[in-house]
Design a protein around this motif. Sequence first.
Motif, PDB file in Angstrom:
ATOM      1  N   PHE A  13       1.143  -1.623   0.116  1.00  0.00           N
ATOM      2  CA  PHE A  13      -0.080  -0.014   0.326  1.00  0.00           C
ATOM      3  C   PHE A  13       0.896   1.235   0.167  1.00  0.00           C
ATOM      4  O   PHE A  13       1.291   2.576  -0.649  1.00  0.00           O
ATOM      5  CB  PHE A  13      -1.217   0.226   1.193  1.00  0.00           C
ATOM      6  N   VAL A  14       1.584   1.354   0.750  1.00  0.00           N
ATOM      7  CA  VAL A  14       3.096   2.557   0.835  1.00  0.00           C
ATOM      8  C   VAL A  14       3.224   2.940   0.000  1.00  0.00           C
ATOM      9  O   VAL A  14       3.488   4.223  -1.368  1.00  0.00           O
ATOM     10  CB  VAL A  14       3.970   2.516   2.052  1.00  0.00           C
ATOM     11  N   VAL A  16       2.621   2.084  -3.673  1.00  0.00           N
ATOM     12  CA  VAL A  16       1.724   2.309  -4.175  1.00  0.00           C
ATOM     13  C   VAL A  16       1.180   3.357  -4.390  1.00  0.00           C
ATOM     14  O   VAL A  16       0.667   4.314  -5.450  1.00  0.00           O
ATOM     15  CB  VAL A  16      -0.018   1.150  -4.349  1.00  0.00           C
ATOM     16  N   PHE A  17       0.889   3.964  -3.002  1.00  0.00           N
ATOM     17  CA  PHE A  17       0.379   5.299  -3.158  1.00  0.00           C
ATOM     18  C   PHE A  17       1.307   6.381  -3.209  1.00  0.00           C
ATOM     19  O   PHE A  17       1.835   7.402  -3.415  1.00  0.00           O
ATOM     20  CB  PHE A  17       0.184   5.428  -1.394  1.00  0.00           C
ATOM     21  N   VAL A  18       2.818   6.343  -2.615  1.00  0.00           N
ATOM     22  CA  VAL A  18       4.031   7.202  -2.932  1.00  0.00           C
ATOM     23  C   VAL A  18       4.329   7.180  -4.646  1.00  0.00           C
ATOM     24  O   VAL A  18       4.698   8.159  -5.057  1.00  0.00           O
ATOM     25  CB  VAL A  18       4.708   6.868  -2.830  1.00  0.00           C
ATOM     26  N   ALA A  20       1.841   6.443  -6.943  1.00  0.00           N
ATOM     27  CA  ALA A  20       0.539   7.226  -7.332  1.00  0.00           C
ATOM     28  C   ALA A  20       0.627   8.986  -7.329  1.00  0.00           C
ATOM     29  O   ALA A  20       0.556   9.812  -8.147  1.00  0.00           O
ATOM     30  CB  ALA A  20      -1.271   6.583  -7.194  1.00  0.00           C
ATOM     31  N   MET A  21       1.071   9.615  -5.439  1.00  0.00           N
ATOM     32  CA  MET A  21       1.591  10.505  -5.631  1.00  0.00           C
ATOM     33  C   MET A  21       3.053  10.939  -6.610  1.00  0.00           C
ATOM     34  O   MET A  21       2.117  12.216  -6.359  1.00  0.00           O
ATOM     35  CB  MET A  21       1.647  10.842  -3.915  1.00  0.00           C
ATOM     36  N   TYR A  23       3.323  10.409  -9.535  1.00  0.00           N
ATOM     37  CA  TYR A  23       2.270  10.131 -10.064  1.00  0.00           C
ATOM     38  C   TYR A  23       1.864  11.710 -11.328  1.00  0.00           C
ATOM     39  O   TYR A  23       1.763  12.791 -11.068  1.00  0.00           O
ATOM     40  CB  TYR A  23       2.273   9.268 -11.319  1.00  0.00           C
TER      41      TYR A  23
END
Length: 62
Positions: A13-14, A16-18, A20-21, A23
Motif C-alpha cells: 500500500f505504501v 503504490v500510494f507513494v 501514485a502521489m 505520478y
Amino acid sequence: MFSTGQLYFAAFFVVVFVAAMIYVYRKDLKLHKKYYKGSYWILIAFLAFIAILFCIKYFVKE
C-alpha cells in the motif's frame, strides 16, 4: 503484533500510494509552478513560527 500478510499489505500500500502521489504531482507540475509561486515563503514563515513557540516554551518553563 501484525501478521505477515498485514505487513505485506502495508508495504504494498505504501509503495503504490507513494508512486501514485509522485505520478499525480509530476502530472500537475506546470500548474503548481503557475499558481503556487512563493508558497515556500509561507512554509518558511510557518516553520519559523513553530520554532519561536518552542523557544518561548523552553525559556518560560525555567
